[in-house]
Motif scaffolding. Structure first.
Motif, short mmCIF file in Angstrom:
data_model
loop_
_atom_site.label_atom_id
_atom_site.label_comp_id
_atom_site.label_asym_id
_atom_site.label_seq_id
_atom_site.Cartn_x
_atom_site.Cartn_y
_atom_site.Cartn_z
N GLY A 585 38.83 -81.78 -31.83
CA GLY A 585 39.36 -83.13 -31.66
C GLY A 585 40.81 -83.12 -31.23
O GLY A 585 41.22 -83.87 -30.33
N ILE A 586 41.60 -82.27 -31.86
CA ILE A 586 43.02 -82.18 -31.53
C ILE A 586 43.21 -81.82 -30.05
O ILE A 586 44.03 -82.42 -29.35
N SER A 587 42.48 -80.84 -29.59
CA SER A 587 42.67 -80.37 -28.22
C SER A 587 42.02 -81.29 -27.19
O SER A 587 42.46 -81.34 -26.03
N SER A 588 40.97 -82.03 -27.59
CA SER A 588 40.27 -82.91 -26.64
C SER A 588 40.98 -84.24 -26.46
O SER A 588 41.18 -84.71 -25.33
N ILE A 589 41.34 -84.89 -27.56
CA ILE A 589 42.00 -86.20 -27.51
C ILE A 589 43.21 -86.14 -28.45
O ILE A 589 43.20 -86.73 -29.54
N PRO A 590 44.24 -85.44 -28.07
CA PRO A 590 45.36 -85.22 -29.01
C PRO A 590 46.04 -86.50 -29.47
O PRO A 590 46.49 -86.58 -30.62
N GLU A 591 46.10 -87.51 -28.60
CA GLU A 591 46.82 -88.74 -28.98
C GLU A 591 46.12 -89.51 -30.09
O GLU A 591 46.72 -90.42 -30.69
N ASN A 592 44.86 -89.19 -30.40
CA ASN A 592 44.16 -89.82 -31.52
C ASN A 592 44.33 -89.05 -32.81
O ASN A 592 43.81 -89.45 -33.85
N HIS A 593 45.08 -87.94 -32.78
CA HIS A 593 45.20 -87.06 -33.94
C HIS A 593 46.67 -86.74 -34.22
O HIS A 593 47.01 -85.62 -34.58
N VAL A 594 47.55 -87.71 -34.10
CA VAL A 594 48.98 -87.38 -34.16
C VAL A 594 49.41 -86.91 -35.55
O VAL A 594 50.34 -86.12 -35.67
N SER A 595 48.75 -87.38 -36.62
CA SER A 595 49.11 -86.88 -37.95
C SER A 595 48.80 -85.39 -38.07
O SER A 595 49.57 -84.62 -38.65
N LEU A 596 47.67 -84.98 -37.51
CA LEU A 596 47.35 -83.55 -37.48
C LEU A 596 48.32 -82.80 -36.57
O LEU A 596 48.70 -81.66 -36.86
N LEU A 597 48.75 -83.44 -35.49
CA LEU A 597 49.71 -82.78 -34.58
C LEU A 597 51.07 -82.60 -35.25
O LEU A 597 51.77 -81.61 -34.98
N LEU A 598 51.45 -83.54 -36.10
CA LEU A 598 52.70 -83.35 -36.85
C LEU A 598 52.60 -82.13 -37.76
O LEU A 598 53.58 -81.40 -37.94
N ALA A 599 51.40 -81.93 -38.33
CA ALA A 599 51.19 -80.71 -39.12
C ALA A 599 51.20 -79.48 -38.22
O ALA A 599 51.78 -78.44 -38.57
N LEU A 600 50.57 -79.58 -37.06
CA LEU A 600 50.54 -78.46 -36.12
C LEU A 600 51.96 -78.09 -35.69
O LEU A 600 52.31 -76.91 -35.58
N GLN A 601 52.77 -79.10 -35.46
CA GLN A 601 54.16 -78.87 -35.06
C GLN A 601 54.90 -78.07 -36.14
O GLN A 601 55.62 -77.12 -35.84
N GLU A 602 54.69 -78.44 -37.41
CA GLU A 602 55.37 -77.73 -38.48
C GLU A 602 54.73 -76.37 -38.76
O GLU A 602 55.37 -75.48 -39.31
N PHE A 603 53.46 -76.21 -38.38
CA PHE A 603 52.82 -74.90 -38.50
C PHE A 603 53.54 -73.89 -37.60
O PHE A 603 53.77 -72.74 -37.99
N PHE A 604 53.90 -74.31 -36.39
CA PHE A 604 54.57 -73.40 -35.45
C PHE A 604 56.09 -73.38 -35.63
O PHE A 604 56.74 -72.41 -35.26
#
Length: 687
Positions: A585-604
């Motif tokens: 889901g993150i990679s297919s429609i990233p703009e629908n998963h921004v809370s997960l992307l904030l976590a991904l950002q802090e993961f890296f």
């Protein structure tokens, strides 16, 4: 069970304001539970499941027009088992059957949600939202729907089974799509999501997309974090434009403070008038953090207005806050908030009226039928110049005229307030207060934040489990994923403002309970309901953001932060596995998963952590906040603390330690050296 005994309306003994609103209707409403489900199965009657909430305008309309109709009620009572659910008490049921609506109709649902279920399986086969009693304005009437549903269920078994199976397969497909993942995480979706959000941006009026227009605080938070990371002008420009236009617009209550749920137009002029604690909590955090990078006085004032509104409208005297204010009053949507311009003219003096007229700009004096809903066309800075006033003079005059309007409005019949205390929404409010306390260095915000967290811990934490709601002195319903995720997030913000041992201990306890009761050991990610929750037709792991942030996204980021704070690799591993589970889901429609992307950002790119130990260095925290903002997580641990992270154990009083990812540098005893070391790792905040 005696199936010959006629059912009667069972809602009178409930505490939910939404359920009580339907307790006097002729429909034999039942609550969701085994007794009603067994009755439907034994009598082989389809279930009419109706889900809504007390502040919902269209729920009121269907209640008055449809469910109070005695002919409709007779049909329902004869041929159906009717179950009424408050979606704020049972978000698990709402999530399941909103998904079913999407699967059956191809359209998003809403409230009231009206779903017909197979009595043997509880799988839905017909779904809709608002139905009038009779066909009206192109909407099919419930009277016709009931006749078709009865015939469909009794006679057309092939089609009935086909629709039911469509929903079952849809749920199964959702799980397959989520589990077919590439676990090799990479940061590419972070920038893709930002690009897509800016492509959806309304560059004139702010926000995203067209009408109806929601503030979308989750997306604004993503713009804020992205701007802090890269200082991209387009990102910062749209963030500030959106917050400015919303604060000026009619979606913001200029008299009583706070924000309505959404605007019905692209200009933010006319809102849907209900007010929710969750929306205002998220927006208060947005405005406080945006002030930290812009210094815009309107943002600070708007945050303060939200605070005053929430304390006035939602405070119950026990530090827990109520959930919502109705859109309707005296049977009229928005009636409490509307004005006749001639009444305003009679109330204000000439200077105040001139100022208000300048603020309104070109706005029609009758923009809601024959009434006016306040919507400002200009900022107070622009208006002051136009009226020949200094900003301070204009502000003083505005505050005076606003107080006059407020005192008149307070004499009107008040909209209904839903007096449920919801754990997750109260946690969102604590988070907002903690952010505002940190950004504004404001003790009042901190005091209320700590009181709010104390309420959650004392009244909603039972036998090492969170409860979802509190009302009339008692907690109800075992907590959901969002309750845990939002409360952990709030504690992490609160600990950065003032360290309290009980808050850190509570945070650890919540993380362990979340891990034990919600985590999927096989595939990663967190279920919305606990492992011992009642079995339902589908057990979801919500990944997509709505107006509220995704529980999995907030949980993943909270566990990453706590994993670094507590030096606990299990938390980091759960966060990583959650991102892996959600990767498709993150990679297919990233703009629908921004809370997960904030976590991904802090993961890296984990934020720098700074630990301050001892009373002599507590003042350094504010210096770090002022210069670096949210790019640095600073925990100032007082000398009398007894429960603290392992990094503290090797420190002496009066020292500071900076940690980057999983590496801690030697202690600092000089603030200038510490600030330089931090600056070498992160960029200063844009001011």
């Amino acid at each position: 069970m005696d199936s010959m005994t006629a059912l009667t309306n069972q809602l009178g003994s409930e505490t939910s304001p939404y359920l009580l609103q339907h307790s006097q209707q002729p429909v034999a409403w039942q609550t969701w539970g085994q007794q009603a489900l067994d009755r439907a199965r034994i009598e082989d009657k389809p279930i009419l499941l109706s889900i809504g909430y007390s502040a919902c305008h269209w729920c009121h309309m269907m209640s008055a027009d449809t469910f109070s109709n005695h002919t409709i009620a007779e049909t329902l009572n004869d041929g159906f088992i009717c179950i009424k659910v408050d979606r704020e008490e049972r978000p698990d049921l709402d999530d399941i059957y909103q998904t079913a609506h999407q699967l059956l109709t191809g359209q998003p649902g809403g409230w009231p949600l009206t779903v017909f279920l197979c009595p043997q399986t509880q799988l839905p086969f017909i779904a809709g939202t608002y139905f009038p009693a009779e066909e009206s304005h192109g909407r099919v009437g419930l009277k016709d729907v009931l006749a078709k549903v009865s015939y469909f269920y009794r006679q057309q078994h092939v089609e009935f089974r086909s629709l039911r199976e469509k929903v079952r397969q849809g749920y199964e497909k959702l799980e397959v799509l989520a589990s077919e993942k590439d676990t090799l995480l990479n940061p590419a979706p972070i920038d893709v999501a930002l690009h897509h959000l800016l492509r959806l941006a309304d560059d004139v009026h702010g926000g995203f997309g067209g009408a109806p227009k929601f503030p979308m605080p989750v997306n604004l938070n993503y713009l804020q974090r992205s701007y802090e990371q890269a200082a991209d002008p387009a990102t910062g420009r749209h963030l500030l434009l959106s917050l400015m236009k919303m604060a000026q617009g009619g979606v913001h209550d200029h008299v009583g403070g706070g924000f309505y749920r959404y605007a019905t137009d692209v200009h933010w002029e006319i809102p849907h008038f209900e007010k929710m604690l969750c929306d205002n909590a998220l927006l208060m955090a947005n405005y406080a953090e945006a002030w930290s990078i812009s210094g815009e006085p309107l943002f600070k004032r708007t945050a303060a207005d939200i605070f005053k509104f929430v304390q006035r409208a939602f405070a119950n005297g026990k530090q827990g806050l109520y959930s919502s204010v109705d859109a309707d009053s005296e049977g009229c949507e928005g009636g409490y908030y509307l004005w006749r311009f001639e009444d305003i003219e009679a109330l204000l003096n000439d200077g105040e009226l001139t100022l208000l007229t300048c603020l309104l700009g070109q706005t029609d004096k009758h923009n809601f039928g024959e009434y006016l809903h306040l919507h400002f066309d200009k900022t107070l800075v622009e208006t002051a110049a136009e009226c020949g006033l200094s900003y301070d003079q204009a502000l003083a005059q505005f505050l005076t005229l606003r107080e006059k309007l407020l005192q008149v409005r307070l004499q009107r019949p008040q909209p209904h307030i839903d007096n449920k205390v919801l754990c997750g929404w109260n946690a969102l409010w604590v988070r907002a207060l903690a952010i505002a306390a940190r950004v504004f260095n404001d003790q009042e915000y901190l005091t209320h934040a700590q009181q709010g967290m104390d309420f959650i811990r004392q009244h909603l934490w039972r036998k090492r489990r969170l409860m979802a709601t509190w009302q009339q002195g008692s907690a109800k319903h075992t907590g959901y994923l969002d309750d845990y995720a939002y409360t952990m997030d709030a504690l992490l913000e609160l600990l950065q403002v003032q360290w309290r041992d009980e808050d850190y201990q509570f945070l650890i306890n919540l993380a362990e309970s979340l891990s034990n009761n919600f985590y999927d050991q096989q595939q990663g990610g967190f279920f919305f309901t606990a492992h011992d929750h009642e079995p339902l037709i589908h057990r979801s792991k919500p990944l997509v953001d709505s107006v509220l942030p995704s529980g999995n996204g907030v949980a993943a980021r909270a566990l990453l932060r706590l994993g670094h704070l507590a030096a606990e690799p299990r938390y980091l591993a759960m966060a990583e596995a959650t991102l892996g589970y959600a990767w498709m889901g993150i990679s297919s429609i990233p703009e629908n998963h921004v809370s997960l992307l904030l976590a991904l950002q802090e993961f890296f790119d984990a934020p720098v952590q700074v630990f301050l130990l001892g009373d002599d260095v507590l003042a350094w925290r504010q210096l770090i906040q002022d210069q670096f903002g949210s790019r640095v997580h600073c925990y100032a641990v007082p000398s009398n603390a007894e429960f603290y992270p392992p990094e503290i154990m090797s420190m002496d009083m009066g020292q500071a330690v900076m940690c980057v990812q999983d590496r801690c540098l030697p202690p600092y005893q000089n603030v200038a050296e510490l600030m330089q070391a931090i600056a070498d790792q992160v960029k200063p905040a844009e001011g």
